[in-house]
Design an enzyme around this catalytic site. Structure first.
Site, PDB file in Angstrom:
ATOM      1  N   TYR A   1       0.553  -0.446   5.644  1.00 57.65           N
ATOM      2  CA  TYR A   1       0.076  -0.337   4.262  1.00 57.65           C
ATOM      3  C   TYR A   1      -0.176   1.138   3.917  1.00 57.65           C
ATOM      4  O   TYR A   1       0.529   1.724   3.142  1.00 57.65           O
ATOM      5  CB  TYR A   1      -1.182  -1.180   4.068  1.00 57.65           C
ATOM      6  N   HIS A  53       0.788 -11.604  -7.547  1.00 59.15           N
ATOM      7  CA  HIS A  53       0.768 -10.556  -6.532  1.00 59.15           C
ATOM      8  C   HIS A  53       0.455 -11.098  -5.146  1.00 59.15           C
ATOM      9  O   HIS A  53       0.634 -10.398  -4.154  1.00 59.15           O
ATOM     10  CB  HIS A  53      -0.252  -9.488  -6.925  1.00 59.15           C
TER      11      HIS A  53
END
Length: 689
Positions: A460, A658
């Site tokens: 990430y 999302h």
């Protein structure tokens, strides 16, 4: 294999001159909302059909679908929330699309079903989002999420009768929910978006309102707003004793806050400044009378605990627990103790201290993992926490705050033995010499064999978010099939505090990509990953990561899955919540930032003529966080360029957003598609059952 013939995508002639450089944007039209633009809808239909036809041919797909379904088929609970004598929690019996919400009258009382979201929509895509019981447990305030959108609709339920009241609140997003007594609640909302702009309009003018039960939304009272600064965000909390409402304001995604306190016992709810300047993080722990406790990184990049006394004309600050070597993630007051949750090398530690910060006692946790929870109230004898790891689904524990002893509240029963898996934490060296941690998960027999195997690397690296050990059915399915799973704790995240975050954003963003590339090289050098067996995956900011490193090192990876990614770094701030992200990415309309963004933007740096890994882009039609136009444009670009013979596809989910609120059926289908695609191109052979 022969080169694919992809569905035709119209190339427009849009081009802009930015800071002396002409930037072509031939797929600008794909930014349009799929619900409003027939041409975009037609493109989505053709791409989806093409991708579905391919994914159905993958021989590993049925095995992964069955394995993920099996790994999800267990009873799981949320942390209980105590209000009065009632305990509220969610439970999924296994394969329900959405978890149900239950209440018990006392800890040992019989569970009573209050809310079943599975009855709300035929496709299971309408979800129970946040929920908060009133202080005495008489009412339950809850929010509904439809189709994965960030928008929420608020409702109130009478706990005794189980009936939903007529109160309904709309246009709520990124809100806290806080009861004021039993008579009403505080929430944050935006103005209603313009016609046709529900899922794309930028979010400005967030305002905190008070809603009194039994009244209409248009009668709600404005509690806090900043019309001179429409870019500010405001979220309200209420201390457990009901004395103070604390409004925390932010500008973007950075943890830089202003804090105002409102005395709820006063006739005039006038906000009182506590912290101003948007320079540091201030996370409310709790309040008792005029005393408030906060976790802050002011003068403490790894955070400390402070007390604020509001009993005088100006707030008086004092330090309770100084900064330690570990990161102080959060804290809670339970009974007459403080429970401090620390992070050490991306794994959890918990410490109990007195309200004066003295006499610390460390809790023993079950190996490498993540502990969460530890919330409660002053005077309470108990708290609840969850513990999870890569090979252990979350178990819920009740802890006696006086003795520190824990007992299980809910432990899952699984069809596998956690001891069959090896969870390691390793450290590797990035391009500039920085030491970066990485978790590696394998079956013990695979690790003992010394054999290099297909590996899935995840990352990430942004927004001060720490990636910590946690259970995932899809990732464990990959490991059960004989592959390795690696989680790299890249710079830009929150694993080591403020400096670690700063080292991976704005002008330092390339460090994140270098860290991820170095992780892949390490996995190969150490013989964990087979020569052509490295697959990569990341979502949102992690989707950007995957897109960027695929452009920079296409030779290193066999397959790539960028999910709901930020792919156009020159226009990300023009849609919904994108304007907040300038804290991490910079401003596209400022030349210095533009140069950096232009250098790594996935959409603008596709290297035609090079052999790329197999790519499966994933997004969803109702994603109003990272609008799907990012993925649409990027997919069109990689299909147009000459990038070799491997497939470059896009998977577009319907009635999803999302990620949050996604029904179990969709989770299983998506996991099977992604894992079988990765297995096909990394050479992972699934077991023959």
């Amino acid at each position: 294999m022969s080169k694919m013939t992809y569905p035709e995508t119209r190339r427009g002639d849009v081009a802009e001159t930015l800071f002396g450089e002409t930037i072509a944007d031939p797929y600008r039209w794909l930014e349009n909302d799929v619900r409003e633009d027939k041409e975009v809808a037609d493109w989505v239909a053709r791409e989806s059909s093409f991708t579905d036809d391919y994914l159905k041919t993958l021989p590993q797909r049925d095995w992964f679908a069955g394995r993920v379904r099996s790994l999800l088929d267990f009873e799981r609970f949320s942390l209980p929330e105590k209000a009065g004598k009632r305990y509220f929690y969610t439970r999924n019996s296994g394969l329900l699309n959405q978890a149900q919400l239950f209440v018990r009258e006392g800890l040992k009382g019989e569970p009573r079903l209050l809310i079943d979201p599975n009855a709300w929509a035929k496709d299971g895509a309408t979800a129970l989002s946040d929920w908060v019981p009133s202080h005495e447990g008489s009412f339950l305030l809850f929010s509904i999420q439809d189709g994965g959108s960030d928008w929420r609709v608020l409702h109130v339920l009478d706990v005794k009768t189980g009936k939903v009241l007529e109160d309904e609140i709309r246009w709520v997003k990124f809100s806290g929910l806080a009861w004021v007594g039993e008579e009403g609640f505080l929430y944050s909302r935006y103005p209603a978006p313009g016609e046709g702009e529900t899922f794309q309009e930028r979010n400005y003018n967030q305002t905190v309102y008070f809603h009194r039960l039994g009244t209409a939304q248009d009668e709600d009272t404005v509690v806090y707003r900043t019309p001179d600064h429409p870019e500010y965000n405001h979220v309200a909390q209420v201390t457990q004793d009901g004395r103070w409402a604390i409004v925390t304001s932010s500008v973007g995604t950075d943890a830089r806050y202003e804090v105002h306190a409102i005395d709820l016992k006063a006739k005039d709810w006038t906000p009182r400044p506590v912290v101003t300047g948007f320079s540091d993080a201030w996370d409310l722990v709790e309040g008792v009378g005029n005393r408030l406790w906060f976790v802050t990184n002011e003068d403490a990049p790894r955070k400390r605990l402070v007390e604020v006394d509001l009993g005088k004309a100006e707030p008086v600050f004092s330090e309770v627990v100084p900064q330690r070597e570990d990161i102080l993630e959060r804290a809670g007051i339970v009974g007459d103790r403080l429970v401090l949750n620390y992070m050490h090398d991306a794994a959890s530690r918990a410490v109990i201290v007195g309200l004066d910060g003295k006499t610390p006692k460390e809790l023993t946790l079950n190996g490498i993992g993540t502990a969460s929870g530890f919330s409660g109230k002053p005077g309470d004898p108990e708290t609840f926490y969850a513990f999870t790891s890569f090979n252990r689904p979350a178990s819920i524990f009740r802890m006696d705050i006086r003795t520190g002893k824990s007992e299980p509240f809910a432990e899952p029963e699984m069809d596998f033995d956690p001891e069959d898996f090896l969870v390691e934490q390793r450290f590797y060296t990035s391009k500039d010499g920085t030491r970066v941690p990485m978790f590696v998960v394998r079956r013990k027999d695979v690790a003992a064999s010394g054999k290099a195997v297909p590996t899935l690397l995840y990352g990430y690296g942004g927004f001060d978010i720490a990636l910590t050990p946690g259970f995932s059915a899809s990732r464990l399915a990959w490991v059960q099939a004989g592959g390795a799973y690696a989680l790299a704790n890249l710079r830009g995240g929150g694993e080591y505090g403020r400096a670690w975050h700063d080292a991976g954003r704005r002008e330092n963003k390339q460090n994140v990509f270098d860290d991820f590339i170095a992780a892949g090289e390490y996995l190969k050098a150490e013989g964990i990953t087979s020569k052509d067996g490295l697959g990569i995956q990341g979502g949102s900011n992690g989707g950007l990561l995957v897109g960027a490193v695929t452009n920079q090192r296409p030779d290193l990876f066999a397959a790539a899955v960028p999910q709901v990614g930020v792919m156009d770094m020159l226009r990300f701030d023009r849609f919904t919540a994108g304007r907040y992200w300038v804290d991490d990415y910079g401003y596209p309309d400022k030349e210095a930032d533009f140069r950096i963004l232009r250098s790594y933007s996935p959409y603008h740096n596709v290297r035609a003529g090079e052999d790329y890994p197999a790519i499966l882009v994933t997004t969803a039609d109702t994603d109003d966080r990272v609008v799907p136009g990012h993925s649409f444009k990027y997919a069109a670009a990689i299909q147009h360029a000459d990038l070799g013979d491997k497939p470059h596809l896009i998977r577009i989910e319907t009635r999803a957003g999302h990620g949050s609120g996604k029904p179990t059926d969709k989770v299983i289908e998506e996991s099977a598609d992604i894992l079988s695609f990765l297995a096909q191109w990394t050479g992972l052979e699934v077991p023959q059952d």
